[in-house]
Structure formats: structure tokens, C-alpha cells
Design a protein around this motif. Structure first.
Motif, PDB file in Angstrom:
ATOM      1  N   ARG A 314      23.072  19.769  40.748  1.00 17.49           N
ATOM      2  CA  ARG A 314      24.330  20.420  40.389  1.00 17.49           C
ATOM      3  C   ARG A 314      24.127  21.925  40.416  1.00 17.49           C
ATOM      4  NH1 ARG A 314      27.509  22.350  36.066  1.00 17.49           N
ATOM      5  NH2 ARG A 314      29.665  21.585  36.088  1.00 17.49           N
ATOM      6  N   LEU A 315      24.977  22.620  41.161  1.00 19.52           N
ATOM      7  CA  LEU A 315      24.858  24.061  41.344  1.00 19.52           C
ATOM      8  C   LEU A 315      26.135  24.742  40.849  1.00 19.52           C
ATOM      9  CD1 LEU A 315      23.591  23.927  45.036  1.00 19.52           C
ATOM     10  CD2 LEU A 315      22.152  24.175  43.004  1.00 19.52           C
ATOM     11  N   THR A 316      25.961  25.854  40.151  1.00 20.66           N
ATOM     12  CA  THR A 316      27.097  26.640  39.682  1.00 20.66           C
ATOM     13  C   THR A 316      27.089  27.982  40.408  1.00 20.66           C
ATOM     14  OG1 THR A 316      27.070  25.623  37.490  1.00 20.66           O
ATOM     15  CG2 THR A 316      28.191  27.740  37.685  1.00 20.66           C
ATOM     16  N   ALA A 317      28.131  28.251  41.163  1.00 18.33           N
ATOM     17  CA  ALA A 317      28.181  29.472  41.970  1.00 18.33           C
ATOM     18  C   ALA A 317      28.281  30.706  41.077  1.00 18.33           C
ATOM     19  CB  ALA A 317      29.354  29.424  42.930  1.00 18.33           C
ATOM     20  N   LEU A 318      27.564  31.759  41.478  1.00 18.40           N
ATOM     21  CA  LEU A 318      27.573  33.036  40.755  1.00 18.40           C
ATOM     22  C   LEU A 318      28.145  34.163  41.604  1.00 18.40           C
ATOM     23  CD1 LEU A 318      24.033  32.878  39.092  1.00 18.40           C
ATOM     24  CD2 LEU A 318      26.211  32.034  38.197  1.00 18.40           C
ATOM     25  N   GLY A 319      28.774  33.821  42.738  1.00 21.46           N
ATOM     26  CA  GLY A 319      29.317  34.845  43.619  1.00 21.46           C
ATOM     27  C   GLY A 319      28.530  34.953  44.899  1.00 21.46           C
ATOM     28  N   CYS A 320      28.808  35.989  45.677  1.00 16.48           N
ATOM     29  CA  CYS A 320      28.121  36.141  46.962  1.00 16.48           C
ATOM     30  C   CYS A 320      28.070  37.606  47.361  1.00 16.48           C
ATOM     31  CB  CYS A 320      28.815  35.307  48.051  1.00 16.48           C
ATOM     32  SG  CYS A 320      30.355  36.030  48.665  1.00 16.48           S
ATOM     33  N   ARG A 321      27.191  37.873  48.326  1.00 19.86           N
ATOM     34  CA  ARG A 321      27.118  39.181  48.973  1.00 19.86           C
ATOM     35  C   ARG A 321      27.422  38.956  50.451  1.00 19.86           C
ATOM     36  NH1 ARG A 321      27.917  42.428  46.472  1.00 19.86           N
ATOM     37  NH2 ARG A 321      26.086  43.063  45.270  1.00 19.86           N
ATOM     38  N   ALA A 322      28.567  39.451  50.895  1.00 17.56           N
ATOM     39  CA  ALA A 322      29.032  39.176  52.252  1.00 17.56           C
ATOM     40  C   ALA A 322      28.453  40.172  53.246  1.00 17.56           C
ATOM     41  CB  ALA A 322      30.551  39.212  52.295  1.00 17.56           C
ATOM     42  N   HIS A 323      28.218  39.678  54.470  1.00 20.39           N
ATOM     43  CA  HIS A 323      27.799  40.509  55.599  1.00 20.39           C
ATOM     44  C   HIS A 323      28.935  40.493  56.631  1.00 20.39           C
ATOM     45  CE1 HIS A 323      24.056  40.276  53.468  1.00 20.39           C
ATOM     46  NE2 HIS A 323      23.960  38.966  53.679  1.00 20.39           N
ATOM     47  N   GLU A 324      28.631  40.752  57.885  1.00 25.32           N
ATOM     48  CA  GLU A 324      29.701  40.802  58.875  1.00 25.32           C
ATOM     49  C   GLU A 324      30.317  39.423  59.119  1.00 25.32           C
ATOM     50  OE1 GLU A 324      28.343  42.668  62.398  1.00 25.32           O
ATOM     51  OE2 GLU A 324      28.063  44.632  61.474  1.00 25.32           O
ATOM     52  N   GLN A 325      29.488  38.428  59.428  1.00 24.94           N
ATOM     53  CA  GLN A 325      29.990  37.089  59.733  1.00 24.94           C
ATOM     54  C   GLN A 325      29.471  36.031  58.774  1.00 24.94           C
ATOM     55  OE1 GLN A 325      32.271  36.701  62.042  1.00 24.94           O
ATOM     56  NE2 GLN A 325      32.158  38.839  62.699  1.00 24.94           N
ATOM     57  N   THR A 326      28.544  36.394  57.898  1.00 25.00           N
ATOM     58  CA  THR A 326      27.937  35.436  56.986  1.00 25.00           C
ATOM     59  C   THR A 326      27.892  36.035  55.575  1.00 25.00           C
ATOM     60  OG1 THR A 326      25.694  36.263  57.374  1.00 25.00           O
ATOM     61  CG2 THR A 326      26.497  34.503  58.842  1.00 25.00           C
ATOM     62  N   ALA A 327      27.374  35.250  54.652  1.00 23.64           N
ATOM     63  CA  ALA A 327      27.235  35.728  53.268  1.00 23.64           C
ATOM     64  C   ALA A 327      26.055  35.030  52.620  1.00 23.64           C
ATOM     65  CB  ALA A 327      28.509  35.471  52.483  1.00 23.64           C
ATOM     66  N   ASP A 328      25.439  35.703  51.644  1.00 24.85           N
ATOM     67  CA  ASP A 328      24.430  35.083  50.792  1.00 24.85           C
ATOM     68  C   ASP A 328      25.144  34.613  49.524  1.00 24.85           C
ATOM     69  OD1 ASP A 328      22.524  35.821  52.653  1.00 24.85           O
ATOM     70  OD2 ASP A 328      21.947  37.637  51.574  1.00 24.85           O
ATOM     71  N   LYS A 378      25.694  13.598  50.397  1.00 22.41           N
ATOM     72  CA  LYS A 378      27.019  13.719  49.824  1.00 22.41           C
ATOM     73  C   LYS A 378      27.107  15.030  49.060  1.00 22.41           C
ATOM     74  CE  LYS A 378      27.327   8.700  49.185  1.00 22.41           C
ATOM     75  NZ  LYS A 378      27.491   7.616  48.187  1.00 22.41           N
ATOM     76  N   THR A 379      28.215  15.749  49.270  1.00 23.21           N
ATOM     77  CA  THR A 379      28.417  17.017  48.594  1.00 23.21           C
ATOM     78  C   THR A 379      29.847  17.082  48.094  1.00 23.21           C
ATOM     79  OG1 THR A 379      26.797  18.142  50.010  1.00 23.21           O
ATOM     80  CG2 THR A 379      28.374  19.524  48.840  1.00 23.21           C
ATOM     81  N   SER A 380      30.018  17.437  46.817  1.00 24.45           N
ATOM     82  CA  SER A 380      31.351  17.624  46.255  1.00 24.45           C
ATOM     83  C   SER A 380      31.471  19.031  45.715  1.00 24.45           C
ATOM     84  CB  SER A 380      31.625  16.600  45.151  1.00 24.45           C
ATOM     85  OG  SER A 380      30.737  16.791  44.064  1.00 24.45           O
ATOM     86  N   VAL A 381      32.665  19.601  45.816  1.00 28.79           N
ATOM     87  CA  VAL A 381      32.924  20.972  45.405  1.00 28.79           C
ATOM     88  C   VAL A 381      34.110  20.973  44.455  1.00 28.79           C
ATOM     89  CG1 VAL A 381      33.538  23.292  46.179  1.00 28.79           C
ATOM     90  CG2 VAL A 381      32.033  21.877  47.581  1.00 28.79           C
ATOM     91  N   THR A 382      33.930  21.559  43.264  1.00 31.74           N
ATOM     92  CA  THR A 382      34.996  21.671  42.272  1.00 31.74           C
ATOM     93  C   THR A 382      35.049  23.105  41.754  1.00 31.74           C
ATOM     94  OG1 THR A 382      33.481  20.989  40.498  1.00 31.74           O
ATOM     95  CG2 THR A 382      34.796  19.256  41.556  1.00 31.74           C
ATOM     96  N   PRO A 383      36.175  23.551  41.187  1.00 32.11           N
ATOM     97  CA  PRO A 383      36.259  24.930  40.673  1.00 32.11           C
ATOM     98  C   PRO A 383      35.207  25.208  39.608  1.00 32.11           C
ATOM     99  CG  PRO A 383      38.439  23.938  40.820  1.00 32.11           C
ATOM    100  CD  PRO A 383      37.457  22.830  41.076  1.00 32.11           C
ATOM    101  N   VAL A 384      34.719  26.457  39.594  1.00 32.99           N
ATOM    102  CA  VAL A 384      33.649  26.809  38.662  1.00 32.99           C
ATOM    103  C   VAL A 384      34.132  26.816  37.217  1.00 32.99           C
ATOM    104  CG1 VAL A 384      33.991  29.308  38.726  1.00 32.99           C
ATOM    105  CG2 VAL A 384      31.699  28.380  38.368  1.00 32.99           C
ATOM    106  N   GLY A 385      35.431  27.080  37.015  1.00 27.21           N
ATOM    107  CA  GLY A 385      35.995  27.024  35.668  1.00 27.21           C
ATOM    108  C   GLY A 385      35.264  27.939  34.692  1.00 27.21           C
ATOM    109  N   THR A 386      34.843  27.379  33.563  1.00 33.09           N
ATOM    110  CA  THR A 386      34.137  28.148  32.536  1.00 33.09           C
ATOM    111  C   THR A 386      32.657  27.802  32.491  1.00 33.09           C
ATOM    112  OG1 THR A 386      34.698  26.467  30.870  1.00 33.09           O
ATOM    113  CG2 THR A 386      36.221  28.328  31.109  1.00 33.09           C
ATOM    114  N   SER A 387      32.106  27.330  33.598  1.00 27.73           N
ATOM    115  CA  SER A 387      30.706  26.889  33.618  1.00 27.73           C
ATOM    116  C   SER A 387      29.736  28.004  33.262  1.00 27.73           C
ATOM    117  CB  SER A 387      30.353  26.325  34.999  1.00 27.73           C
ATOM    118  OG  SER A 387      31.127  25.185  35.297  1.00 27.73           O
TER     119      SER A 387
END
Length: 606
Positions: A314-328, A378-387
Motif C-alpha cells: 500500500r502506497l500513499t502518494a506525497l506529490g511529484c516533481r514534473a519534468h518535460e514529459q515525465t515526473a518523479d 493487480k493495482t488499485s488507485v483511490t483518492p489520498v484523502g486524509t492519509s
């Protein structure tokens, strides 16, 4: 608490293994949704009728399903007539129902380090022990977190039930699970006698002078030629070294050489990926690792596989750093941060503000994440909410003073383990002060405070690839945010946050993914810190010298370095000043390396 009327009295002796399973432990073995559903059913009085005979706990449900929990059988292997091949809601409900009417579990003082090698070999076999011993001889880093969790380079191991190796949770796949448990036991042994959370090096030995001796001549040659004049013969030599280091499992210097080769390729292709400062930093890092002292796993890397597949995570997203065509994209996994490098923008847009549950994940020793595509996974994606609010410490920072102290205690970055997103954290904030934009530096700054009133600086610089990010950041900071994620550093005792995302009352805002039109930014003219300016300017000019090559340093560049040496002396940095002057007097590779290394370390501590 509502007692299940269908539950019979529990016969003694109790089952200590079942009593020790907390809701969090059950969630690790199954998932949090099943635990919540089981608890809801029990509160409603619709749980199983429980019987205990000869130590076996048996539950009969209203729909006719029968589950049994025999002694010595793990939860996933326990029989259940529902036919589920993994931990099902019936088994979870049976454990919780048993706990509600059983006597309270005794507080057992137990350490996984007390498990003997004989017990480990009996449980996991000789082959697993031999694999683990090879890793032990090479050395590996581990963080022991009390009471019973170990963070290894490629996975996390949690001992859920005292004294029972059948109840151990790890996010490593089945092929690596047993070895990970053995390594975690040895890590606890190494931490015996120490209190609290402990980061340590297990096995291995100290760095020896011969480990990276082949780098010295190549570094001198590259500095002499510079990126401008480095030829294909030197490139071939670097690629041979990179292969040799990889074969010796010296992962950190091998990764630095790979990045250095990438910088040289980027320069020749006139790519925006090339930066003289990054080129100079990589050269200095290889020099520092070749001359450094300390644990092998920290300076040279561990004997871990380049990539380890994980089981359901289970992974909780913390945001990203975008580049031209990709992002970390950055994710919290337990109490650490993993990064999905160069994710396509379509993927980043979907996952950078989400909780991701996946069975198709691999992780490297440097905590780089790969999401694999395939029919099986299998991968499922749900809103981060208040995680973010439920993240564990130290990933969630509530005390900025303690955080600054921990950052100040770290060794220099050029000899630390090459861990991606090492200092990405989520900071809980109580107030935002003084949002301002300086047009001269194209930098947006804001002061934030924690609940105790201690302040930190949020600082973001304009980037052409995402011109709207500063406007989105300013707007989010003005909406009374509660948390901010980003990369932390310590500057003269104060935390500085390079932001990735902001949690506002209306949700998570990722500035690099914002599409809002430009807005008026509040004006601010920041006063440059003279120490920071002197160090940064000296590093920039020294990097230019390395870029051009030391064979013929132009008089104008020498004159500029002399001025910068005066500036360093004026602000009290006498040793860096002397090292820069020594290089100006005789521009040799060894003197350049000494000056740049000192400035790099000073930049971290200032």
C-alpha cells in the motif's frame, strides 16, 4: 463494547498468538477493509459462535461458513470453508471474536534477536541461511524500530507475535521473504543493549583503500580534460569501471559512475539534463567514497539485488516533481519514502494524489520503485484523502526542532547511502506567515510554523517546464493548509522545505500538476544570506573549471576564484577560502577535489 451473544466462554489456556494480534497486525496480514468490516459485524452482534477445544479456535458463522485456527498454523494457512486461499474476513472476525471474551494478553518482553541460528535454520532451511550469510559477510544497513520492526534496504519486516516466526509480515515477495526475516533477526541482535530506534550496519566491515583504487587515475584524467574535452577512450574506461563495481556489488559508487556517464552523454547531445554543478558533484562524490571511511553498506552499498519484487503493498502518494514529459512520483510506504522515477505524465497525474495498492511493484536498494504492468499483477488507485495524517514518525514531522537536530547529525551526503527521496517528509503545520515572491531570484518563500511555534521556510524556485507551479503553490499556502510534503534540508539551524504537495481543507494540491492560470504573486525582496551566497558562488565557478578542464584554467576564472576566496574569508569560512586559494595557485585535480568537497560539506551544514 458490544459482546457477541453467539460467543461461548473461552476455555483456558488462552492462545497467546491470537491475543497478540492487534488490528494493525491483522491489517498487515489481510487488509484494513477486512478488519473494519469484521469489527463492524462483531459490534452488530453478527459475529461467529466461538468454541475452543484442544487449543483449536473454531468459529461458525450465520451463513454456515466454518473457520478453524489450530495451534501452530498461520492465519493464511488456517482452514475455512469459504474457500478463500488467503486471509479472509471469516478468519479475521474469528480472531477478533476470540479476543473479545478471552483474558487479556500478558505483556511479554521479547526481542527477535533472541531467536537462535538453529531455530532459524530449522524454520527456513540451510539454503536460506547460506543466502543470508552471504549478505551478512558483505554487510547491510538496517534500521531497528522498537518494539519489533526492521527496515532493510529493500523491504520492511514486522514481527507481529512475540516468539512466533509464523506471524511475521514483510512486503518482500515470497522468494525473498525468508531471507529477509533472517536478516531482520540478525539486525535486532546487533542492536541489543541499545535503546529506541537504531540505525546500524550489520556484518561486513570497514571501507578499505583498495576498494575503489581504480577510480583515482580516472578522476584525475576527467578533471584534467573536463566534460568539454573528455573523449571516447575515457568514456570506455568509465563504462568498464561501472561494470566492475556492479559485479562487486558496490552499488553506490556504481550508481554514481552511471550518473556521471549520463552527464557526459547529455553534454555531448546538448541535452538540458547536463549541469556543470551536477558533473562536479558526481566527481567529488566518487572521490569521497574512494577515500572515505565507515561502514561498507553506507559508503559503498550493500550486497542487495538491484531490484526486489514486493508482495501486495500500500502506497500513499506525497506529490511529484514534473519534468518535460515525465515526473518523479513520491510515495510513503510504511515509514519510508519510495520514488517512481520518470513515470509518464498520464500515470503521474493519476497516482501523485492517490493511495495505490499494488501487487506489481519492485523496489531497489536505493528505494526506487517500479510499477510493473501485466495480467497477473493487480493495482488499485483511490483518492489520498486524509492519509497523510496517519503517516508514522519520522515520516510525519510534527516537531521541527527535533527534525533539525536529526538532519544536523547526518554524515555528509557524498558518503551516505545513495537513497532516493532520503529526506522527503510530510510536515504538519499550524500556521503560514509571510508568503512572498522575489522577481530577481524568481523564488517564492513562505514561513510556516508547527504547533509549538517553531518555524521553517518553504522555498520554491521558478522552473520553465512547469511555469504555473509557483502560482498554484501560493494559492494553496493561502488556504490554511495543514500539511506540506517536500524535500527537507537544514540551513543554519532552520529547516528549509522544497515543496512537492500541500494538503488543504479542499484536498491535496500538487503544484507541478496544476493547470490554473497565472495569478498575482505577493511581492517580496529577500536579503541574500552572505555565507550561502559565498559558498554557492565558489561552487559555481569551481564547477565551471571542472567543466572546462584543469589543463588550462583561463586567467579570468582564476581572478574570479581569488575574489571568491576573499568573500569566503570575509564571512568566516577560512578553511574553504584557503583551499580555493591553493587551487588558484596550482590548479591540480587533488586541490580542486579538496576545495569542492569542503564546500559541498559546508553547504550542507550552513
Amino acid at each position: 463494547m458490544t459482546t457477541n451473544p453467539q460467543t461461548t466462554l473461552i476455555q483456558r489456556p488462552p492462545r497467546p498468538d491470537l491475543l497478540a494480534l492487534t488490528p494493525d497486525s491483522l491489517a498487515a496480514l489481510a487488509n484494513r477493509g477486512l478488519v473494519k468490516r469484521a469489527m463492524k459485524d462483531l459490534d452488530a452482534g453478527t459475529g461467529p459462535a466461538v468454541e475452543v477445544a484442544d487449543g483449536t479456535v473454531r468459529g461458525t458463522f450465520a451463513d454456515g461458513v466454518v473457520s478453524s485456527l489450530p495451534p501452530g498454523v498461520t492465519l493464511d494457512a488456517a482452514p475455512c470453508s469459504c474457500g478463500a486461499t488467503s486471509v479472509c474476513r471469516h478468519r479475521v472476525a474469528l480472531v477478533l471474536a476470540y479476543q473479545r471474551d478471552a483474558p487479556a494478553a500478558e505483556d511479554t518482553q521479547w526481542s527477535p534477536g533472541s531467536v537462535t541460528d538453529e531455530e532459524l535454520e530449522t524454520r527456513f532451511g540451510k539454503r536460506t541461511m547460506q543466502q543470508a550469510l552471504r549478505t551478512l559477510r558483505a554487510g547491510y544497513a538496517a534500521t531497528v524500530r522498537r518494539p519489533a520492526t526492521v527496515e532493510l534496504p529493500t523491504c520492511t519486516v514486522r514481527f507481529l507475535v512475540p516468539g512466533d516466526l509464523g506471524y511475521v509480515h514483510t512486503d518482500a515477495s515470497a522468494n525473498h521473504r525468508d531471507e529477509s526475516i533472517v536478516l531482520a533477526v540478525w539486525a535486532f541482535r546487533g542492536a541489543e543493549g541499545l535503546t529506541g530506534d537504531v540505525k546500524l550496519d550489520v556484518g561486513g566491515g570497514q571501507v578499505e583503500a583498495s576498494d575503489l583504487s581504480q577510480l583515482h587515475d580516472l578522476l584525475a584524467q576527467l578533471l584534467t580534460d573536463g566534460a568539454v574535452h573528455a573523449g571516447p577512450v575515457l568514456d570506455a574506461a568509465w563504462r568498464r569501471v561501472q561494470r566492475d563495481l556492479t559485479a562487486q556489488h558496490l552499488h553506490w559508487p556504481a550508481a554514481a559512475v552511471e550518473d556521471l556517464i549520463d552527464q557526459l552523454d547529455a553534454y555531448r547531445n546538448r541535452s538540458a539534463r547536463y549541469r556543470a554543478e551536477r558533473f562536479a558533484e558526481l566527481i567529488t562524490e566518487l572521490h569521497a567514497r574512494s577515500c572515505g571511511t565507515g561502514p561498507r553498506s553506507e559508503v559503498l552499498g550493500t550486497d542487495e539485488p538491484a531490484e526486489t519484487p514486493l508482495r501486495r503493498v500500500r502506497l500513499t502518494a506525497l506529490g511529484c516533481r514534473a519534468h518535460e514529459q515525465t515526473a518523479d512520483v513520491y510515495f510513503a510506504s510504511g515509514d519510508m519514502v519510495l520514488v517512481h522515477r520518470d513515470a509518464p505524465m498520464r500515470t503521474a497525474t493519476r497516482t501523485a494524489v492517490a493511495n495505490v495498492v499494488s501487487e506489481s511493484v519492485s523496489r531497489s536498494a536505493s528505494r526506487v520503485l517500479r510499477l510493473r504492468a501485466g495480467r497477473v499483477g493487480k493495482t488499485s488507485v483511490t483518492p489520498v484523502g486524509t492519509s497523510w495524517q496517519q503517516l508514522p514518525e519520522p515520516l510525519l514531522v510534527r516537531d521541527l526542532v527535533a527534525c533539525a537536530e536529526s538532519l544536523g547529525a547526518l554524515p555528509p551526503r557524498v558518503v551516505r547511502a545513495r537513497v532516493a527521496a532520503e529526506l522527503v517528509r510530510v510536515v504538519e503545520i499550524a500556521k503560514v506567515h509571510n508568503i512572498g515572491y522575489d522577481p530577481a531570484t524568481q523564488q517564492l518563500d513562505a514561513v510556516v510554523a508547527d504547533a509549538a511555534g517553531t518555524t521553517a521556510m518553504v522555498s520554491a524556485t521558478y522552473r520553465g517546464v512547469r511555469p504555473q507551479s509557483l502560482d498554484a503553490l501560493a494559492k494553496a499556502l493561502g488556504e490554511e493548509p495543514t500539511h506540506i510534503s517536500g524535500t527537507l534540508r537544514r540551513v543554519r539551524g532552520t529547516i528549509v522545505i522544497d515543496p512537492l504537495a500541500v494538503l488543504t481543507p479542499s484536498g491535496v494540491v500538487v503544484p507541478d500538476l496544476a493547470t490554473a492560470a497565472s495569478a498575482h504573486l505577493p511581492s517580496s525582496t529577500s536579503t541574500p544570506d552572505p555565507i550561502s551566497s559565498a559558498v554557492d558562488d565558489a561552487m559555481t565557478v569551481l564547477a565551471e573549471a571542472a567543466h572546462r578542464g584543469l589543463r588550462d584554467v583561463p586567467p579570468s576564472l582564476r581572478a574570479r576564484l581569488t575574489e571568491l576566496a576573499d568573500d569566503l574569508h570575509r564571512v568566516g569560512l577560512r578553511t574553504p577560502s584557503d583551499l580555493v586559494r591553493t587551487f588558484v595557485d596550482s590548479p591540480r585535480p587533488a586541490r580542486w577535489l579538496a576545495a569542492y568537497l569542503r564546500l559541498l560539506v559546508t553547504a550542507e551544514l550552513r
